[in-house]
Design an enzyme around this catalytic site. Structure first.
Site, short mmCIF file in Angstrom:
data_model
loop_
_atom_site.label_atom_id
_atom_site.label_comp_id
_atom_site.label_asym_id
_atom_site.label_seq_id
_atom_site.Cartn_x
_atom_site.Cartn_y
_atom_site.Cartn_z
N HIS A 227 -16.55 -2.97 10.85
CA HIS A 227 -16.21 -1.93 9.52
C HIS A 227 -17.49 -2.78 8.44
CE1 HIS A 227 -12.74 -1.09 12.14
NE2 HIS A 227 -12.33 -1.87 12.34
N ARG B 212 -15.69 0.95 -9.09
CA ARG B 212 -16.93 0.45 -9.31
C ARG B 212 -18.42 1.31 -8.78
NH1 ARG B 212 -18.43 -1.49 -4.42
NH2 ARG B 212 -16.31 -1.81 -2.95
N GLU C 6 -2.80 4.89 10.68
CA GLU C 6 -3.28 6.27 10.58
C GLU C 6 -3.97 6.19 11.86
OE1 GLU C 6 -6.77 5.28 7.97
OE2 GLU C 6 -6.47 5.38 6.54
N LYS D 127 -3.96 1.61 -0.45
CA LYS D 127 -3.96 2.60 0.29
C LYS D 127 -3.31 3.68 0.17
CE LYS D 127 -7.93 -0.13 2.57
NZ LYS D 127 -9.59 0.47 1.98
P1 ADP Z 1 -12.11 -1.32 3.04
O1 ADP Z 1 -10.92 -1.65 2.00
O2 ADP Z 1 -12.07 -2.45 3.77
O3 ADP Z 1 -13.70 -0.68 2.80
P2 ADP Z 1 -11.61 1.52 4.65
O4 ADP Z 1 -9.97 2.27 4.32
O5 ADP Z 1 -12.87 1.77 2.79
O6 ADP Z 1 -11.15 -0.16 4.13
O7 ADP Z 1 -12.41 0.59 6.00
C1 ADP Z 1 -12.96 0.68 6.18
C2 ADP Z 1 -14.28 1.09 7.41
O8 ADP Z 1 -13.19 1.23 9.09
C3 ADP Z 1 -14.69 2.32 7.49
O9 ADP Z 1 -15.53 2.01 6.77
C4 ADP Z 1 -14.73 2.69 8.67
O10 ADP Z 1 -15.50 2.66 9.67
C5 ADP Z 1 -13.23 2.29 9.35
N1 ADP Z 1 -12.02 3.06 9.47
C6 ADP Z 1 -11.44 2.77 8.34
N2 ADP Z 1 -10.41 3.94 8.49
C7 ADP Z 1 -10.63 4.37 10.07
C8 ADP Z 1 -10.30 5.89 11.12
N3 ADP Z 1 -8.56 6.40 10.53
N4 ADP Z 1 -10.59 5.84 11.60
C9 ADP Z 1 -11.63 5.33 11.83
N5 ADP Z 1 -12.50 4.23 11.45
C10 ADP Z 1 -11.59 3.98 10.13
P1 ADP Z 2 -18.25 -1.49 -0.18
O1 ADP Z 2 -17.54 -0.62 0.65
O2 ADP Z 2 -19.50 -0.94 -1.12
O3 ADP Z 2 -19.55 -2.57 0.30
P2 ADP Z 2 -16.52 -3.66 -0.35
O4 ADP Z 2 -15.56 -3.27 -0.41
O5 ADP Z 2 -16.30 -4.08 1.15
O6 ADP Z 2 -17.51 -2.69 -0.53
O7 ADP Z 2 -17.06 -5.19 -1.28
C1 ADP Z 2 -18.34 -4.68 -2.43
C2 ADP Z 2 -19.17 -5.93 -2.26
O8 ADP Z 2 -18.01 -7.02 -3.44
C3 ADP Z 2 -19.03 -6.66 -0.67
O9 ADP Z 2 -20.27 -6.67 -0.75
C4 ADP Z 2 -18.32 -7.97 -0.76
O10 ADP Z 2 -19.26 -8.49 -0.47
C5 ADP Z 2 -18.28 -8.13 -1.86
N1 ADP Z 2 -17.33 -8.71 -2.93
C6 ADP Z 2 -15.89 -8.65 -3.01
N2 ADP Z 2 -15.22 -9.41 -2.80
C7 ADP Z 2 -16.28 -10.68 -3.39
C8 ADP Z 2 -15.87 -11.66 -3.99
N3 ADP Z 2 -14.52 -11.81 -4.16
N4 ADP Z 2 -16.49 -12.59 -3.85
C9 ADP Z 2 -17.77 -12.63 -3.75
N5 ADP Z 2 -18.09 -11.15 -3.28
C10 ADP Z 2 -17.21 -10.10 -2.56
MG MG Z 3 -13.35 1.55 2.34
#
Ligand code: ADP
Ligand code: ADP
Ligand code: MG
Length: 613
Positions: free
Chosen positions: A235, A297, A200, A116
């Site tokens: 989240h 993806r 952040e 990130k």
């Molecule tokens: P991940 O890789 O687990 O998806 P993200 O960076 O996409 O991580 O963040 C997941 C969620 O966390 C976001 O969909 C949002 O709801 C919350 N989030 C992330 N960054 C922020 C932020 N700077 N302020 C508020 N909420 C945040």
């Molecule tokens: P999205 O933002 O599309 O929800 P995530 O980063 O949260 O993406 O993860 C994508 C999907 O892949 C999620 O539904 C999660 O449950 C699944 N996933 C991620 N890693 C694994 C894993 N190691 N085994 C099984 N499912 C996984």
């Molecule tokens: Mg995300």
């Protein structure tokens, strides 16, 4: 176009990819672990290869096993789905090195967006607004605390290698920073093998808005508009929709242009998603929407985009991977109506959303015009503890948001799953939440009102009455009726809990042993309560009960016939599966209540065998 495709995944996404590949005339190859030997994606693929034990790290996460399966079956291409190896650049490279087509972006794009902090720096350089914060090298706790103070509280500590909502800590008070940092780093090290974090600014009233992008190998990049995924629990996305409520044309144009710039900056090929965080405290505006991360993806929630654009994103992935240009230009892409998706999970909201595993004895999805179900299971299949316990993505399209919301709610309410628990009623209540209904969504809604939303539903008195009538014998001979029958109180077991119901009807000529009450997306088993404790399956009694709701397809015996232990009595069919019911011991068929073609309820008494002395 490629002619064969191995899908390095399982569950609904494997089935989703197979569906399109099949339509395009591509031979499909599934891979499966021990636990998935009977899984839907294995049935649906043209071929299937066993790749090892149930644990994902010994099967679906093992590049060498996937590659061996591809070589053994002569697969021309590999689609990784989402999760598992989909964002593993080394795996993507290994696939290409083996001379196999990788249905995904170049490994260099995956690497560029993999962490990130690096991704944010790259995006900032490309002129994409990024969430304000610290993304430097210095990982000393005091230095990070200093940066947090500069950014201003509340702040979010994020593992640079994080994903799936893991490795994040919201810190509202400076005094809590050092402890939160330590626990975040511990989680990051154990989940992602990398304890680096970034800090952040925590955006007030956060809304998660993301843009679907698509690139081809001829230098074209388009966007397919935005999705709003603000309804989240810890989240993690719960309900997603497209387009985003309150998005005006100017903001959309600015946001989508930024997403295309982001994709171009990494020479993106294939399907990708640029995730943004928006300040939802006022109207959406481009100067208050920031880049958060890119998912290199196909995204879980891609169906809502498909529903409003009419594009099959998996088809585009396969065409682009085959070297074809994007099928449509930016000008040819338009938004039609509104779509909403809910993630139906095998989990129990009343028990802290603990996964609920086991056999899906009953699995019914509600239907609606514009409705779509993407699932990886079938009635009779097992929800195993090894993987993500998603049952289905329930998707609804409508002319406008209200129509999509109502249709999705109706589909969820008419769904019934038993005995596995689901979040269906939680989803229904979330859809009906006044803020969500009005399009006022932010990521903290469930956190605020989660307790109300996860109240376990109870069946209505009407539904219990109707079910109870089927369980008690008729009071009077048919034809004889009292004008006002006195209420009869009787005891029942509702999912094993003793309850009293005052009966108003006449009872049934042929009482059942159990009835499934289905309502509000839930299912409960109602059984007669017996003083002797011999409830339910009437164990050892010679009662032959239907193990699940289904259709009797063959009856091999007749009443009065002598049978021997193990002899086939009848066959029941329940979606894709046949169950043979056999005699538990030597005896005679004392009672036979089933005929071929008959639909039966779970635990219906089909036959009774009386032991011969
Ligand atoms: P991940 O890789 O687990 O998806 P993200 O960076 O996409 O991580 O963040 C997941 C969620 O966390 C976001 O969909 C949002 O709801 C919350 N989030 C992330 N960054 C922020 C932020 N700077 N302020 C508020 N909420 C945040
Ligand atoms: P999205 O933002 O599309 O929800 P995530 O980063 O949260 O993406 O993860 C994508 C999907 O892949 C999620 O539904 C999660 O449950 C699944 N996933 C991620 N890693 C694994 C894993 N190691 N085994 C099984 N499912 C996984
Ligand atoms: Mg995300």
């Amino acid at each position: 176009m490629i002619t064969s495709l191995l899908i390095a995944n399982r569950g609904e996404i494997a089935c989703r990819v197979i569906r399109t590949a099949r339509r395009l005339g591509i031979r499909t190859i599934a891979v499966y672990s021990d636990a998935d030997a009977g899984a839907l994606h294995v049935h649906e693929a043209d071929e299937a290869v066993h790749i090892g034990p149930s644990a994902a790290r010994e099967s679906y996460l093992r590049p060498e096993k996937i590659l061996a399966a591809a070589s053994a079956t002569g697969a021309e291409a590999i689609h990784p789905g989402y999760g598992f190896l989909s964002e593993n650049a080394e795996f993507a490279q290994a696939v290409m090195d083996a001379g196999i087509v990788w249905v995904g972006p170049n490994p260099s794009s995956i690497t560029a967006m993999g962490l990130k902090d690096a991704a944010k720096k790259l995006m900032a350089d490309a002129g994409v607004p990024v969430t304000p914060g610290y993304m430097g090298e210095n990982q000393e706790p005091e230095a990070l605390a200093g940066e947090a103070a500069k950014i201003g509280y509340p702040v979010l500590i994020k593992a640079v290698a994080g994903g799936g909502g893991k490795g994040m800590r919201l810190v509202e008070d400076p005094a809590a920073f050092i402890d939160a940092l330590a626990s975040c780093k511990r989680e990051a090290a154990s989940s992602f093998g990398n304890d680096h974090v970034l800090i952040e600014k925590y955006i007030a009233s956060p809304r998660h808005i993301e843009v679907q992008v698509f690139g081809d190998s001829h230098g074209n990049v388009v966007h397919l508009f935005e999705r709003d995924c603000s309804l989240q629990r810890r989240h993690q996305k719960v309900i997603e929709e497209a387009p985003a409520p309150g998005m005006d044309a100017a903001t959309r144009e600015a946001l989508c242009a930024a997403a295309v710039r982001a994709a171009r900056a990494v020479d993106y090929v294939g399907a990708g998603t640029i995730e943004f965080i928006a300040d939802g405290s006022g109207a959406l505006s481009a100067d208050r929407i920031w880049f958060m991360e890119m998912n290199t993806r196909l995204q879980v929630e891609h169906p809502v985009t498909e529903e409003i654009t009419g594009v099959d994103l998996v088809e585009w992935q396969l065409r682009v991977a085959s070297g074809e240009p994007l099928p449509l230009s930016q000008e040819e892409l338009t938004i039609d109506g509104w779509a909403m998706e809910a993630r139906l999970y095998a989990e129990d909201p009343a028990k802290g959303f603990l996964p609920s595993t086991g056999r899906l004895e009953l699995l019914q999805f509600g239907e609606a015009e514009g409705g779509r179900i993407d699932t990886g299971v079938y009635q009779g299949a097992e929800v195993s503890p090894f993987y993500d316990p998603m049952i289905a993505k329930v998707i609804a399209w409508g002319e406008d948001r209200e129509e999509a919301r109502e249709r999705l709610g109706a589909m969820l309410e008419d769904s019934a799953v038993w005995p596995v628990r689901t979040n269906a009623s939680f989803l229904v209540m979330a859809l009906q939440h006044c803020d969500f209904a009005a399009g006022r969504v932010d990521t903290r809604l469930i956190g605020r009102d989660g307790e109300v939303l996860s109240q376990p539903p109870v069946p209505s008195d009407e539904a219990l009455q109707t079910a109870a009538e089927a369980l008690v014998p008729a009071v009077l001979a048919p034809g004889l009726r009292l004008n006002a029958a006195p209420a009869r109180k009787a005891w029942f077991l509702l999912d094993g809990e003793k309850i009293e119901i005052a009966l108003e009807g006449e009872g049934s000529e042929e009482p059942a042993n159990g009835v499934l009450v289905t309502e509000q997306g839930q299912a409960w088993l109602l059984e007669p309560w017996r003083r002797d404790g011999a409830h339910g399956a009437a164990a050892g009694s010679g009662a032959i009960l239907a193990p699940m709701p289904g259709k009797v397809i063959a009856v091999d015996v007749s009443e009065g016939q002598a049978v021997t232990k193990g002899q086939k009595l009848l066959t029941l069919e329940a979606m894709k599966m046949e169950h043979t019911l056999t005699a538990p011991f030597d005896g005679v068929v004392a009672e036979l209540n089933a005929g071929a073609g008959q639909q039966v309820q779970v635990e219906a008494l089909l036959a009774r065998i009386e032991e011969t002395a």
